[in-house]
Enzyme design. Sequence first.
Site, PDB file in Angstrom:
ATOM      1  N   SER A 126      84.811  40.017 101.804  1.00  0.00           N
ATOM      2  CA  SER A 126      83.393  39.682 101.973  1.00  0.00           C
ATOM      3  C   SER A 126      83.057  39.482 103.443  1.00  0.00           C
ATOM      4  O   SER A 126      83.910  39.047 104.234  1.00  0.00           O
ATOM      5  CB  SER A 126      83.125  38.390 101.208  1.00  0.00           C
ATOM      6  OG  SER A 126      81.882  37.839 101.564  1.00  0.00           O
ATOM      7  N   TYR A 152      85.005  29.197  98.345  1.00  0.00           N
ATOM      8  CA  TYR A 152      84.976  30.607  97.933  1.00  0.00           C
ATOM      9  C   TYR A 152      85.238  31.496  99.155  1.00  0.00           C
ATOM     10  O   TYR A 152      86.076  32.398  99.127  1.00  0.00           O
ATOM     11  CB  TYR A 152      83.619  30.970  97.292  1.00  0.00           C
ATOM     12  CG  TYR A 152      83.332  32.450  97.379  1.00  0.00           C
ATOM     13  CD1 TYR A 152      83.961  33.344  96.516  1.00  0.00           C
ATOM     14  CD2 TYR A 152      82.493  32.969  98.375  1.00  0.00           C
ATOM     15  CE1 TYR A 152      83.751  34.712  96.639  1.00  0.00           C
ATOM     16  CE2 TYR A 152      82.272  34.322  98.495  1.00  0.00           C
ATOM     17  CZ  TYR A 152      82.904  35.195  97.632  1.00  0.00           C
ATOM     18  OH  TYR A 152      82.706  36.540  97.774  1.00  0.00           O
ATOM     19  N   LYS A 156      88.552  34.319 100.410  1.00  0.00           N
ATOM     20  CA  LYS A 156      88.534  35.687 100.938  1.00  0.00           C
ATOM     21  C   LYS A 156      89.221  35.711 102.307  1.00  0.00           C
ATOM     22  O   LYS A 156      90.007  36.618 102.614  1.00  0.00           O
ATOM     23  CB  LYS A 156      87.087  36.195 101.054  1.00  0.00           C
ATOM     24  CG  LYS A 156      86.371  36.305  99.722  1.00  0.00           C
ATOM     25  CD  LYS A 156      87.057  37.305  98.792  1.00  0.00           C
ATOM     26  CE  LYS A 156      86.434  37.357  97.424  1.00  0.00           C
ATOM     27  NZ  LYS A 156      87.192  38.160  96.449  1.00  0.00           N
TER      28      LYS A 156
HETATM   29  C1  UD1 Z   1      76.593  34.447  99.322  1.00  0.00           C
HETATM   30  C2  UD1 Z   1      77.856  34.213 100.096  1.00  0.00           C
HETATM   31  C3  UD1 Z   1      78.731  35.429 100.125  1.00  0.00           C
HETATM   32  C4  UD1 Z   1      78.957  35.969  98.739  1.00  0.00           C
HETATM   33  C5  UD1 Z   1      77.601  36.266  98.137  1.00  0.00           C
HETATM   34  C6  UD1 Z   1      77.729  36.873  96.767  1.00  0.00           C
HETATM   35  C7  UD1 Z   1      77.689  32.618 101.916  1.00  0.00           C
HETATM   36  C8  UD1 Z   1      77.339  32.397 103.347  1.00  0.00           C
HETATM   37  N1  UD1 Z   1      77.562  33.850 101.450  1.00  0.00           N
HETATM   38  O1  UD1 Z   1      75.820  35.317 100.081  1.00  0.00           O
HETATM   39  O2  UD1 Z   1      79.962  35.129 100.698  1.00  0.00           O
HETATM   40  O3  UD1 Z   1      79.743  37.125  98.799  1.00  0.00           O
HETATM   41  O4  UD1 Z   1      76.859  35.044  98.078  1.00  0.00           O
HETATM   42  O5  UD1 Z   1      77.967  35.957  95.774  1.00  0.00           O
HETATM   43  O6  UD1 Z   1      78.063  31.705 101.239  1.00  0.00           O
HETATM   44  N2  UD1 Z   1      67.788  32.989  98.571  1.00  0.00           N
HETATM   45  C9  UD1 Z   1      66.543  32.391  98.365  1.00  0.00           C
HETATM   46  N3  UD1 Z   1      66.254  31.934  97.122  1.00  0.00           N
HETATM   47  C10 UD1 Z   1      67.109  32.024  96.065  1.00  0.00           C
HETATM   48  C11 UD1 Z   1      68.376  32.655  96.279  1.00  0.00           C
HETATM   49  C12 UD1 Z   1      68.674  33.109  97.546  1.00  0.00           C
HETATM   50  O7  UD1 Z   1      65.731  32.270  99.293  1.00  0.00           O
HETATM   51  O8  UD1 Z   1      66.789  31.559  94.965  1.00  0.00           O
HETATM   52  C13 UD1 Z   1      68.111  33.498  99.903  1.00  0.00           C
HETATM   53  C14 UD1 Z   1      69.303  32.826 100.539  1.00  0.00           C
HETATM   54  O9  UD1 Z   1      68.916  31.691 101.271  1.00  0.00           O
HETATM   55  C15 UD1 Z   1      69.827  33.956 101.436  1.00  0.00           C
HETATM   56  C16 UD1 Z   1      69.468  35.227 100.687  1.00  0.00           C
HETATM   57  O10 UD1 Z   1      68.470  34.856  99.752  1.00  0.00           O
HETATM   58  O11 UD1 Z   1      69.122  33.949 102.640  1.00  0.00           O
HETATM   59  C17 UD1 Z   1      70.641  35.826  99.951  1.00  0.00           C
HETATM   60  O12 UD1 Z   1      71.257  34.799  99.190  1.00  0.00           O
HETATM   61  P1  UD1 Z   1      72.452  35.102  98.177  1.00  0.00           P
HETATM   62  O13 UD1 Z   1      72.072  36.213  97.269  1.00  0.00           O
HETATM   63  O14 UD1 Z   1      72.838  33.795  97.553  1.00  0.00           O
HETATM   64  O15 UD1 Z   1      73.611  35.674  99.070  1.00  0.00           O
HETATM   65  P2  UD1 Z   1      74.328  35.077 100.394  1.00  0.00           P
HETATM   66  O16 UD1 Z   1      74.045  33.640 100.552  1.00  0.00           O
HETATM   67  O17 UD1 Z   1      74.041  35.984 101.503  1.00  0.00           O
END
Ligand code: UD1
Length: 343
Positions: A126, A152, A156
Amino acid sequence: MNKFVLVTGGAGYIGSHTVVALQQKGYTPIIADDFRNANEVVLKGLTQILGATPILHRIDVCDAAALNQLFEQYNFEGVIHFAAYKAVGESVEKPLAYYQNNLVGLINVLSMLEKHDVRNFVFSSSCTVYGEPKGEKEVSESTPKQAPESPYGFTKWMGEQIITDFHKSSAKSKLMNLRYFNPVGAHASALIGEYPIGKPNNLLPFVTQTAIGKHAHLTVFGDDYPTRDGSCIRDYIHVTDLAEAHVAALEFLAKAENGLLEAVNIGTGTGSSVLEIVAAFEKVTGKALPHQIGPRRAGDVVEIYANASKGQELLGWKARLTIEDAIRDAWAWENYLAASAQQ
Ligand code: UD1
């Protein structure tokens, strides 16, 4: 002659799409999955896409004896190792379960490669191994790794370290860490996709579930970040492209004459903000997406996207599909799930 490839976690989200991509390229995927985090709906869809029930062994990769039996039964051309826990928040609550499952599973699989002289191995890593990039937000494989934010992420990070040390002791092994950015979307048929268990933490499943009425609104976690619109930026990669990257990696390893260890970023090379994803969803589906701005989420990286040139140079792979394709396919999958639930 059958070219068997072991796909641990092959009934999961990325695993199931990779099983399809492998079959399309003439391999015979052998799935090892204990279904603790997979769903029969995906197995049904996979069967429809493949035109036959996939070869499936319901085993836990932490069960070394069961894994050994599998390696005795098949002469594997290679192994793609997905089986692992993947929920960031849950890993903070249950760190030991994450270290136990993700690291013991990996160690068991590597031990089997050694014991049964299987050389080609692809690891599901990842971009979390880069942590919060300092300075440049576009990261390449030579960007120094940093401590991740969660247990998590550490599984990785440590997994890559275990693979590095394994390679030093086993010079003939051909090993590749694929560092995924943010996998999204579903198969174009909408018969397989991400099946979140409980309330999804990831953005796109939450978006599609909100649009179908399962949640009142999406919360955008922060709009005061130092980015173009204040929301976080990620590199969203279509799961079909991601699946094809695994096949390209395996083919590269199979052709290589000497042992090697490489890490390759699997992303599109372009970042999208959370608010851009909301706008793209509304444009692609024609549906309004109720959303509110909420506080920042602890541990979120502000901005990261891939320098994806190594994937093209080394593997001849690059992303073909767009974020619009991913949104369309994820939305079709959400609708398929809703229709199946009503039957
Ligand atoms: C996270 C993990 C990554 C993992 C991936 C897949 C971290 C830093 N990254 O990625 O290692 O491989 O999940 O499981 O821990 N968001 C919202 N509202 C929501 C959900 C998400 O605004 O309800 C935003 C988050 O703040 C982020 C973006 O959407 O900016 C993507 O979030 P998400 O899909 O959870 O992925 P990551 O955090 O990038």
